[in-house]
Design an enzyme around this catalytic site. Structure first.
Site, short mmCIF file in Angstrom:
data_model
loop_
_atom_site.label_atom_id
_atom_site.label_comp_id
_atom_site.label_asym_id
_atom_site.label_seq_id
_atom_site.Cartn_x
_atom_site.Cartn_y
_atom_site.Cartn_z
N LYS A 212 -21.30 44.67 20.88
CA LYS A 212 -20.68 43.86 19.39
C LYS A 212 -19.14 44.67 19.13
CE LYS A 212 -18.37 41.12 17.02
NZ LYS A 212 -18.03 40.21 16.40
N CYS A 266 -12.19 41.90 12.23
CA CYS A 266 -13.27 42.57 13.06
C CYS A 266 -12.21 43.71 13.60
CB CYS A 266 -13.76 41.54 14.46
SG CYS A 266 -13.65 39.72 13.92
N1 SAJ Z 1 -3.75 42.49 19.39
C1 SAJ Z 1 -2.39 42.80 19.38
N2 SAJ Z 1 -1.85 43.54 20.57
C2 SAJ Z 1 -3.24 42.89 21.72
C3 SAJ Z 1 -3.79 42.29 21.41
C4 SAJ Z 1 -4.34 41.60 20.46
O1 SAJ Z 1 -1.43 43.18 18.48
O2 SAJ Z 1 -2.31 43.13 23.14
C5 SAJ Z 1 -4.05 42.18 17.97
C6 SAJ Z 1 -3.49 40.62 17.21
O3 SAJ Z 1 -2.08 40.34 17.34
C7 SAJ Z 1 -3.99 40.68 16.24
C8 SAJ Z 1 -5.40 42.12 16.64
O4 SAJ Z 1 -4.70 42.45 17.26
O5 SAJ Z 1 -4.02 41.27 15.32
C9 SAJ Z 1 -6.91 41.25 16.76
O6 SAJ Z 1 -6.97 39.85 17.72
P1 SAJ Z 1 -7.38 39.35 19.20
O7 SAJ Z 1 -6.76 38.45 19.77
O8 SAJ Z 1 -7.78 40.63 19.91
O9 SAJ Z 1 -8.86 39.53 18.68
P2 SAJ Z 1 -9.81 38.21 17.79
O10 SAJ Z 1 -9.50 39.66 16.32
O11 SAJ Z 1 -9.21 37.41 16.88
O12 SAJ Z 1 -11.47 38.22 17.58
C10 SAJ Z 1 -11.41 39.41 18.38
C11 SAJ Z 1 -12.09 39.00 19.84
N3 SAJ Z 1 -13.06 40.67 20.13
C12 SAJ Z 1 -12.49 41.11 21.62
O13 SAJ Z 1 -11.49 39.80 22.20
C13 SAJ Z 1 -13.20 42.07 21.83
C14 SAJ Z 1 -13.59 38.09 19.66
O14 SAJ Z 1 -14.16 37.85 20.76
C15 SAJ Z 1 -14.67 38.25 18.99
O15 SAJ Z 1 -15.58 37.30 18.27
C16 SAJ Z 1 -14.03 38.41 17.40
O16 SAJ Z 1 -12.90 39.82 17.41
C17 SAJ Z 1 -15.18 39.20 16.47
O17 SAJ Z 1 -15.29 38.41 15.48
O18 SAJ Z 1 -14.98 40.11 16.56
#
Ligand code: SAJ
Length: 418
Positions: A212, A266
């Site tokens: 994870k 996360c």
């Molecule tokens: N973000 C960027 N650029 C990107 C993608 C995301 O700046 O290209 C930023 C988003 O704006 C946000 C942050 O990253 O601030 C995280 O967003 P996210 O959509 O990538 O992920 P989370 O935090 O909503 O959820 C993540 C997920 N993990 C992965 O994709 C590996 C989810 O599957 C997990 O269950 C979750 O963390 C968790 O609970 O750990």
């Protein structure tokens, strides 16, 4: 068919409540446990105390069928799922306080033979710690039946669902289950098979914990790369969105998108658990974290420059506070910090914040006299500098005409992606 009858889910937050609801709508008797009376009352009335698509219908259905109830006291059950927060401490190591509090609730009701699943994101060794902690409270029980004492089974099954898509990903994602013993992993697999259509992959507890953390660190490192490119592109006077779009035409390149920083509970947190477990060996993971953590101050400087370009005249619009698009979750959101910093460094400037998913200003902004919460349209029309922090649909819907004549600081490439 499963032998499991009753499941207690400890922690009715963004993960616990959806898990409780999906188990209940798949025929198990589920008791949700939460320290918040407000949450417990809401669930018992079939309501969801936060925004997550499709969750409301599951909770309302499960409660009306009598399969889901909520309480503040941990009841006896066949399976306990612990889904409580694991924030980090000052030194960036994990705070296991909520897990230990859950353990203190579970220990007195155990009889032996139960399965305790830790779903909270956890540093390596946390599942073993939970097991040892409970057995220390209940020396008449054991982890493995040694000394003829009834065994309690322990497994780690990290949640990996994406906020905003939880009810879909709970069903479709593959799951990793790590048992303190193979028997624990097998029983946990039986439980998740009730609703999970993905593969259920069995391993040991520490590998499951690390899996994870590694998934989220992988993402953090790649977002840091995109964020670094945005800073480099600015210096070189090129458009980072175009740069990434072009580079991604290569068959083996898939660069993520820059933004105002990394938010949520996360991705901005989990990499630190790996760093804490192996400080000498995590140069890349640490560097990526620092790159992402530094992005908000870079954005702040861009906003100051933009406002100075207008001789310090005019109001500033901030579009979006959530940590990502189309959700109401402000936890660890870089946008909230950016909004606060802008309001602090420019105390005489009116800051018009638009966050269509909330009705009240978060506590960190409430006390700022120059900040008000308004609609997206109002924020833009009143302001001469427009700062895009979140690519909410409501922000993307703005017409280019509405932005005409304004200085736009677009951290998400909504209006400057070409
Ligand atoms: N973000 C960027 N650029 C990107 C993608 C995301 O700046 O290209 C930023 C988003 O704006 C946000 C942050 O990253 O601030 C995280 O967003 P996210 O959509 O990538 O992920 P989370 O935090 O909503 O959820 C993540 C997920 N993990 C992965 O994709 C590996 C989810 O599957 C997990 O269950 C979750 O963390 C968790 O609970 O750990």
């Amino acid at each position: 068919m499963t032998r499991i009858g009753t499941v207690a889910v400890i922690g009715l937050g963004y993960i616990g409540l959806p898990t409780a609801a999906i188990l209940a709508t798949n025929g198990l008797d589920v008791i949700g446990v939460d320290v918040s009376r407000r949450t417990v009352d809401a669930v018992n009335e079939g309501r969801v105390p936060f925004v997550e698509p499709d969750l409301g219908i599951h909770v309302a259905g499960a409660v009306s069928q009598g399969r889901l109830k909520a309480t503040t006291e941990t009841p006896s059950a066949d399976v306990f799922i612990v889904a409580v927060p694991t924030p980090f401490l000052e030194d960036k190591s994990a705070d296991l306080g909520y897990i230990e509090a859950a353990a203190r609730g579970i220990a007195p009701v155990l009889q032996g033979g139960e399965l305790v699943i830790l779903e909270s994101t956890s540093p390596p060794g946390a599942t073993r710690h939970l097991g040892d902690y409970i057995i220390a409270l209940r020396p008449d029980l054991s982890l493995d039946g040694a000394g003829g004492k009834p065994a309690v089974l322990f497994a780690h099954c990290p949640e990996r669902v994406l906020p905003g898509k939880v009810m879909i990903e709970l069903v479709t994602n593959d799951r990793i289950v790590g048992g303190l013993t193979p028997q624990a992993a097998e029983l946990a697999k039986e439980l998740y098979s009730v609703f999970c259509q993905g593969e259920i992959l069995l391993t040991d507890d520490v590998t499951a914990e690390m899996a994870k953390l590694v998934e989220n660190s992988y993402r953090d490192v790649n977002i840091a790369f995109a964020n670094e490119l945005s800073v480099v592109s600015e210096k070189l006077g090129i458009n980072v969105w175009e740069l990434i779009r072009l580079a991604n035409h290569h068959p083996r390149v898939n660069i993520l998108q820059p933004g105002p920083g990394v938010g949520g509970h996360c991705i901005a947190v989990d990499p630190w658990f790996i760093v804490a477990a192996a400080p000498e060996e995590t140069r890349l993971i640490r560097a990526a974290r620092n790159v992402n953590d530094d992005k908000p101050s870079w954005v702040l400087q861009k906003v100051r420059d933009a406002h100075a370009e207008l001789d310090g005249e005019g109001e500033i619009a901030i579009l979006g506070l959530a940590f990502k698009a189309n959700i109401d979750d402000l936890r660890e959101s870089p946008s909230v910090d950016i909004a606060r910093s802008i309001a602090q460094v420019l105390p005489s400037v009116q800051i018009n914040v638009a966050e269509p998913h909330i009705e009240r200003m978060p506590p960190t902004l409430e006390d700022m006299k120059n900040v008000s919460l308004v609609s997206v349209d109002d924020a833009v029309s009143k302001s001469s500098v427009v700062v895009v922090l979140v690519d909410h649909d409501a922000v993307k819907a703005l017409s280019p005409q509405a932005l005409m004549g304004k200085v736009v600081v677009d951290t998400k490439g909504v209006f400057s992606a070409s």
